[in-house]
Motif scaffolding. Structure first.
Motif, PDB file in Angstrom:
ATOM      1  N   THR A  34     -18.596  13.310  80.648  1.00  0.00           N
ATOM      2  CA  THR A  34     -18.003  14.615  80.953  1.00  0.00           C
ATOM      3  C   THR A  34     -18.506  15.733  80.041  1.00  0.00           C
ATOM      4  O   THR A  34     -18.990  16.768  80.506  1.00  0.00           O
ATOM      5  CB  THR A  34     -16.475  14.538  80.859  1.00  0.00           C
ATOM      6  N   LEU A  35     -18.390  15.527  78.726  1.00  0.00           N
ATOM      7  CA  LEU A  35     -18.741  16.587  77.783  1.00  0.00           C
ATOM      8  C   LEU A  35     -20.254  16.719  77.588  1.00  0.00           C
ATOM      9  O   LEU A  35     -20.779  17.842  77.536  1.00  0.00           O
ATOM     10  CB  LEU A  35     -18.061  16.334  76.438  1.00  0.00           C
ATOM     11  N   LEU A  36     -20.947  15.591  77.467  1.00  0.00           N
ATOM     12  CA  LEU A  36     -22.381  15.664  77.181  1.00  0.00           C
ATOM     13  C   LEU A  36     -23.158  16.479  78.211  1.00  0.00           C
ATOM     14  O   LEU A  36     -23.974  17.337  77.824  1.00  0.00           O
ATOM     15  CB  LEU A  36     -22.976  14.266  77.046  1.00  0.00           C
ATOM     16  N   PRO A  37     -22.932  16.280  79.506  1.00  0.00           N
ATOM     17  CA  PRO A  37     -23.688  17.100  80.471  1.00  0.00           C
ATOM     18  C   PRO A  37     -23.450  18.602  80.307  1.00  0.00           C
ATOM     19  O   PRO A  37     -24.337  19.412  80.602  1.00  0.00           O
ATOM     20  CB  PRO A  37     -23.173  16.606  81.826  1.00  0.00           C
ATOM     21  N   ALA A  38     -22.266  18.961  79.806  1.00  0.00           N
ATOM     22  CA  ALA A  38     -21.928  20.377  79.668  1.00  0.00           C
ATOM     23  C   ALA A  38     -22.601  21.023  78.461  1.00  0.00           C
ATOM     24  O   ALA A  38     -22.820  22.249  78.459  1.00  0.00           O
ATOM     25  CB  ALA A  38     -20.408  20.543  79.563  1.00  0.00           C
ATOM     26  N   ILE A  39     -22.920  20.218  77.444  1.00  0.00           N
ATOM     27  CA  ILE A  39     -23.497  20.805  76.225  1.00  0.00           C
ATOM     28  C   ILE A  39     -24.905  20.275  75.948  1.00  0.00           C
ATOM     29  O   ILE A  39     -25.469  20.551  74.882  1.00  0.00           O
ATOM     30  CB  ILE A  39     -22.593  20.553  74.994  1.00  0.00           C
ATOM     31  N   PRO A  51     -33.643  29.129  72.815  1.00  0.00           N
ATOM     32  CA  PRO A  51     -32.291  28.839  72.316  1.00  0.00           C
ATOM     33  C   PRO A  51     -31.319  29.984  72.534  1.00  0.00           C
ATOM     34  O   PRO A  51     -30.114  29.763  72.615  1.00  0.00           O
ATOM     35  CB  PRO A  51     -32.525  28.549  70.826  1.00  0.00           C
ATOM     36  N   ARG A  52     -31.819  31.202  72.653  1.00  0.00           N
ATOM     37  CA  ARG A  52     -30.919  32.342  72.882  1.00  0.00           C
ATOM     38  C   ARG A  52     -30.206  32.224  74.220  1.00  0.00           C
ATOM     39  O   ARG A  52     -29.101  32.747  74.392  1.00  0.00           O
ATOM     40  CB  ARG A  52     -31.714  33.638  72.831  1.00  0.00           C
ATOM     41  N   ALA A  53     -30.824  31.523  75.162  1.00  0.00           N
ATOM     42  CA  ALA A  53     -30.195  31.342  76.471  1.00  0.00           C
ATOM     43  C   ALA A  53     -29.072  30.312  76.415  1.00  0.00           C
ATOM     44  O   ALA A  53     -28.202  30.292  77.297  1.00  0.00           O
ATOM     45  CB  ALA A  53     -31.243  30.909  77.492  1.00  0.00           C
ATOM     46  N   LEU A  54     -29.077  29.466  75.394  1.00  0.00           N
ATOM     47  CA  LEU A  54     -28.042  28.435  75.272  1.00  0.00           C
ATOM     48  C   LEU A  54     -26.734  29.010  74.748  1.00  0.00           C
ATOM     49  O   LEU A  54     -25.665  28.482  75.047  1.00  0.00           O
ATOM     50  CB  LEU A  54     -28.524  27.317  74.336  1.00  0.00           C
ATOM     51  N   VAL A  85     -25.580  25.532  66.815  1.00  0.00           N
ATOM     52  CA  VAL A  85     -26.068  24.341  66.136  1.00  0.00           C
ATOM     53  C   VAL A  85     -26.593  23.368  67.195  1.00  0.00           C
ATOM     54  O   VAL A  85     -25.823  22.862  68.016  1.00  0.00           O
ATOM     55  CB  VAL A  85     -24.965  23.671  65.299  1.00  0.00           C
ATOM     56  N   ILE A  86     -27.883  23.134  67.183  1.00  0.00           N
ATOM     57  CA  ILE A  86     -28.499  22.188  68.111  1.00  0.00           C
ATOM     58  C   ILE A  86     -28.753  20.890  67.354  1.00  0.00           C
ATOM     59  O   ILE A  86     -29.427  20.893  66.322  1.00  0.00           O
ATOM     60  CB  ILE A  86     -29.831  22.730  68.664  1.00  0.00           C
ATOM     61  N   GLY A  87     -28.214  19.808  67.861  1.00  0.00           N
ATOM     62  CA  GLY A  87     -28.380  18.522  67.212  1.00  0.00           C
ATOM     63  C   GLY A  87     -29.219  17.578  68.045  1.00  0.00           C
ATOM     64  O   GLY A  87     -29.065  17.515  69.269  1.00  0.00           O
ATOM     65  N   CYS A  88     -30.104  16.849  67.378  1.00  0.00           N
ATOM     66  CA  CYS A  88     -30.947  15.854  68.044  1.00  0.00           C
ATOM     67  C   CYS A  88     -30.624  14.471  67.489  1.00  0.00           C
ATOM     68  O   CYS A  88     -30.589  14.282  66.270  1.00  0.00           O
ATOM     69  CB  CYS A  88     -32.419  16.152  67.813  1.00  0.00           C
ATOM     70  N   GLU A  89     -30.421  13.515  68.377  1.00  0.00           N
ATOM     71  CA  GLU A  89     -30.128  12.142  67.966  1.00  0.00           C
ATOM     72  C   GLU A  89     -30.383  11.198  69.139  1.00  0.00           C
ATOM     73  O   GLU A  89     -29.706  11.299  70.163  1.00  0.00           O
ATOM     74  CB  GLU A  89     -28.677  12.021  67.489  1.00  0.00           C
ATOM     75  N   PRO A  90     -31.331  10.275  69.014  1.00  0.00           N
ATOM     76  CA  PRO A  90     -31.610   9.343  70.105  1.00  0.00           C
ATOM     77  C   PRO A  90     -30.678   8.138  70.133  1.00  0.00           C
ATOM     78  O   PRO A  90     -30.614   7.442  71.140  1.00  0.00           O
ATOM     79  CB  PRO A  90     -33.050   8.907  69.819  1.00  0.00           C
ATOM     80  N   PHE A  91     -29.957   7.883  69.039  1.00  0.00           N
ATOM     81  CA  PHE A  91     -29.068   6.721  68.935  1.00  0.00           C
ATOM     82  C   PHE A  91     -27.778   7.018  69.689  1.00  0.00           C
ATOM     83  O   PHE A  91     -26.987   7.876  69.295  1.00  0.00           O
ATOM     84  CB  PHE A  91     -28.789   6.428  67.465  1.00  0.00           C
ATOM     85  N   VAL A 110     -22.019  23.976  69.759  1.00  0.00           N
ATOM     86  CA  VAL A 110     -22.878  22.807  69.567  1.00  0.00           C
ATOM     87  C   VAL A 110     -23.584  22.471  70.871  1.00  0.00           C
ATOM     88  O   VAL A 110     -22.960  22.451  71.943  1.00  0.00           O
ATOM     89  CB  VAL A 110     -22.074  21.582  69.081  1.00  0.00           C
ATOM     90  N   ARG A 111     -24.875  22.196  70.779  1.00  0.00           N
ATOM     91  CA  ARG A 111     -25.654  21.685  71.898  1.00  0.00           C
ATOM     92  C   ARG A 111     -26.384  20.431  71.423  1.00  0.00           C
ATOM     93  O   ARG A 111     -26.792  20.356  70.258  1.00  0.00           O
ATOM     94  CB  ARG A 111     -26.670  22.723  72.401  1.00  0.00           C
ATOM     95  N   ILE A 112     -26.563  19.480  72.319  1.00  0.00           N
ATOM     96  CA  ILE A 112     -27.100  18.177  71.923  1.00  0.00           C
ATOM     97  C   ILE A 112     -28.317  17.791  72.753  1.00  0.00           C
ATOM     98  O   ILE A 112     -28.317  17.950  73.980  1.00  0.00           O
ATOM     99  CB  ILE A 112     -26.013  17.087  72.033  1.00  0.00           C
ATOM    100  N   HIS A 113     -29.313  17.283  72.051  1.00  0.00           N
ATOM    101  CA  HIS A 113     -30.481  16.677  72.687  1.00  0.00           C
ATOM    102  C   HIS A 113     -30.460  15.198  72.302  1.00  0.00           C
ATOM    103  O   HIS A 113     -30.757  14.845  71.160  1.00  0.00           O
ATOM    104  CB  HIS A 113     -31.769  17.335  72.209  1.00  0.00           C
ATOM    105  N   ALA A 114     -30.082  14.345  73.242  1.00  0.00           N
ATOM    106  CA  ALA A 114     -29.907  12.911  72.966  1.00  0.00           C
ATOM    107  C   ALA A 114     -31.216  12.157  73.182  1.00  0.00           C
ATOM    108  O   ALA A 114     -31.285  11.204  73.980  1.00  0.00           O
ATOM    109  CB  ALA A 114     -28.798  12.344  73.847  1.00  0.00           C
TER     110      ALA A 114
END
Length: 232
Positions: A34-39, A51-54, A85-91, A110-114
């Motif tokens: 639910t949350l991940l697709p939104a952010i 990133p300004r568009a985010l 704050v954009i966070g990257c984490e593949p785990f 917060v925005r996430i790149h998994a």
């Protein structure tokens, strides 16, 4: 078979290990749906990302690479609601944990790149990020695995490219060998200036540093070493 026959042969070696370990808790699994697709950050392989568009109202953009369980990322986002704050984490277990922190904190910045942070870095425009944070990355101890370390000459150049003039890069590790490795490569990267004038500048945590449970485990061979660079 050549690299042109298989695009995966052109991809850099992974700088991270497992994608998933233990089963994800039900509540966190629900947030993944639910949350991940939104952010989530748009797929960087689909094209450039502004990133300004985010978050158009953001005063600054920070990029945390390898946020682990998300404690540090969430704490910084809570302190600075004016910062994207954009966070990257593949785990995936770490992503699930971070989503819980974002949800409980009601964090809208917060925005996430998994996935692999290098894909996102490549998709970001020049001079588009105010801070890059790399905290306790996998040290890849064995000499034959050093080529898997996140900090290489190529990635250091990429970090310098996306940083704005006056932007900061913070690298933290509790392994002496990785500190030396990173200092050598970041130190010879055009446009980056190491800010340390004396030993306490790398021995003492910056005022805004957030200590996480991972740091408290003291898994390395030294007290944390803080390397702070500025984009000239």
């Amino acid at each position: 078979m050549t690299a042109s026959d298989n695009p995966h042969l052109d991809r850099p070696l992974r700088s991270f290990g497992r994608i998933k370990a233990r089963p994800i808790k039900p509540r966190q699994a629900a947030l993944m749906d639910t949350l991940l697709p939104a952010i989530a950050v748009p797929d960087p392989r689909a094209g450039p990302i502004d990133p300004r568009a985010l978050m158009p109202e953001a005063q600054e953009v920070w990029l945390e690479i390898g946020f682990g369980g998300g404690e540090h990322m969430a704490a910084q986002a809570a302190r600075r609601p004016d910062v994207l704050v954009i966070g990257c984490e593949p785990f995936l277990n770490g992503v699930a944990s971070a989503l819980r922190h974002v949800d409980e904190g009601g964090l809208n910045n917060v925005r996430i790149h998994a996935d692999d942070a290098r894909d996102l870095v490549d998709a970001l425009p020049d001079a588009s990020v105010d801070r890059v944070l790399i905290l306790f990355p996998d040290p890849w101890h064995k000499a034959r695995h050093n080529k898997r370390r996140l900090v290489q000459d190529e990635t250091a150049q990429a970090f310098a490219r996306i940083l704005k003039p006056g932007g900061r890069l913070r690298f933290v590790t509790d392994w002496k060998d990785y500190a030396d490795w990173a200092l050598e490569r970041l130190g010879r990267t055009a446009g980056l200036r190491w800010l340390a004038d004396e030993a306490d500048d790398w021995r003492i945590a910056p005022p805004d540093h957030v200590v996480t449970r991972y740091e408290e485990k003291k898994l390395g061979d030294t007290a944390p070493i803080f390397l702070e660079f500025e984009k000239e």
